[in-house]
Motif scaffolding. Structure first.
Motif, PDB file in Angstrom:
ATOM      1  N   ALA A  47      51.612   9.841  31.066  1.00 46.78           N
ATOM      2  CA  ALA A  47      50.973   9.634  29.776  1.00 46.78           C
ATOM      3  C   ALA A  47      49.247  10.109  29.838  1.00 46.78           C
ATOM      4  O   ALA A  47      48.558  10.066  28.455  1.00 46.78           O
ATOM      5  N   ARG A  48      49.186  10.322  31.267  1.00 51.71           N
ATOM      6  CA  ARG A  48      46.924  10.953  31.209  1.00 51.71           C
ATOM      7  C   ARG A  48      47.388  12.266  30.837  1.00 51.71           C
ATOM      8  O   ARG A  48      45.826  12.924  31.068  1.00 51.71           O
ATOM      9  N   GLY A  49      47.951  12.997  30.781  1.00 53.46           N
ATOM     10  CA  GLY A  49      47.781  14.632  31.103  1.00 53.46           C
ATOM     11  C   GLY A  49      47.558  15.073  32.455  1.00 53.46           C
ATOM     12  O   GLY A  49      47.136  15.912  32.375  1.00 53.46           O
ATOM     13  N   LEU A  50      47.589  14.477  33.395  1.00 54.96           N
ATOM     14  CA  LEU A  50      47.695  14.681  34.768  1.00 54.96           C
ATOM     15  C   LEU A  50      49.334  15.030  35.556  1.00 54.96           C
ATOM     16  O   LEU A  50      49.237  15.671  36.435  1.00 54.96           O
ATOM     17  N   PRO A  54      59.235  19.870  34.515  1.00 57.35           N
ATOM     18  CA  PRO A  54      59.926  20.593  33.326  1.00 57.35           C
ATOM     19  C   PRO A  54      60.308  19.067  32.630  1.00 57.35           C
ATOM     20  O   PRO A  54      60.084  19.542  31.320  1.00 57.35           O
ATOM     21  N   ASP A  55      60.219  18.073  33.194  1.00 56.69           N
ATOM     22  CA  ASP A  55      60.103  16.884  31.809  1.00 56.69           C
ATOM     23  C   ASP A  55      58.697  16.427  31.670  1.00 56.69           C
ATOM     24  O   ASP A  55      58.819  15.038  30.816  1.00 56.69           O
ATOM     25  N   SER A  56      57.478  16.709  31.857  1.00 66.39           N
ATOM     26  CA  SER A  56      56.013  15.868  31.509  1.00 66.39           C
ATOM     27  C   SER A  56      55.793  16.644  30.121  1.00 66.39           C
ATOM     28  O   SER A  56      56.576  17.869  29.612  1.00 66.39           O
ATOM     29  N   ALA A  57      54.918  16.651  29.712  1.00 70.32           N
ATOM     30  CA  ALA A  57      53.896  16.974  28.419  1.00 70.32           C
ATOM     31  C   ALA A  57      55.215  17.237  26.926  1.00 70.32           C
ATOM     32  O   ALA A  57      54.792  18.274  26.390  1.00 70.32           O
ATOM     33  N   GLY A  58      56.422  16.189  27.623  1.00 63.76           N
ATOM     34  CA  GLY A  58      57.361  16.569  25.881  1.00 63.76           C
ATOM     35  C   GLY A  58      58.530  17.194  26.595  1.00 63.76           C
ATOM     36  O   GLY A  58      58.847  17.965  25.773  1.00 63.76           O
ATOM     37  N   GLY A  59      58.337  17.727  27.195  1.00 60.16           N
ATOM     38  CA  GLY A  59      59.521  18.912  28.178  1.00 60.16           C
ATOM     39  C   GLY A  59      60.733  18.377  27.657  1.00 60.16           C
ATOM     40  O   GLY A  59      61.124  16.810  28.409  1.00 60.16           O
ATOM     41  N   GLY A  60      61.984  18.281  27.067  1.00 56.80           N
ATOM     42  CA  GLY A  60      63.446  18.198  27.661  1.00 56.80           C
ATOM     43  C   GLY A  60      63.682  18.459  28.619  1.00 56.80           C
ATOM     44  O   GLY A  60      63.315  18.159  29.771  1.00 56.80           O
TER      45      GLY A  60
END
Length: 117
Positions: A47-50, A54-60
């Motif tokens: 959530a803080r961009g850190l 594969p599933d972070s930053a909106g990854g599916g």
């Protein structure tokens, strides 16, 4: 310690982290409790961009299951598989940068340098 370090993972774990038992897990020996050292604040870091994963930053969802990813990570692989792992990691990093990642242009330059390496 650093307050802005970015975590990188080759496994999609955010859903598992969100469903994990609360607490540190030390009382019951649960190494996968939400605040266990292994992945403390995993979802919060995303959530803080850190977090690059594969599933972070909106990854599916990842098309591969954990068993296949585990084999890829722990056993010798052919060049084609290794090249696919590199492509996957680059896609994760590019998506992270596109979503704003840590520090905008600074993060973009850092990822560009890492991808070029």
């Amino acid at each position: 310690g650093s307050t802005g370090a970015v975590s990188i993972a080759s496994f999609p774990l955010i859903d598992a982290w969100a469903k994990a038992e609360e607490g540190s897990g030390t009382e019951r020996g649960n190494f996968f409790a939400k605040r266990a050292t292994f992945w403390e604040d995993w979802g919060d870091r995303d959530a803080r961009g850190l977090l690059i994963a594969p599933d972070s930053a909106g990854g599916g969802d990842c098309d591969l299951d954990y068993m296949e990813l585990g084999k890829w990570a722990l056993l010798p692989q052919d060049d084609e598989t290794l090249e696919e792992l590199v492509r996957m990691g680059r896609r994760d990093a590019e998506r992270w940068v596109e979503r704003g990642g840590r520090g905008g242009d600074v993060a973009r330059a850092n990822v560009d340098d890492a991808v070029a390496a």
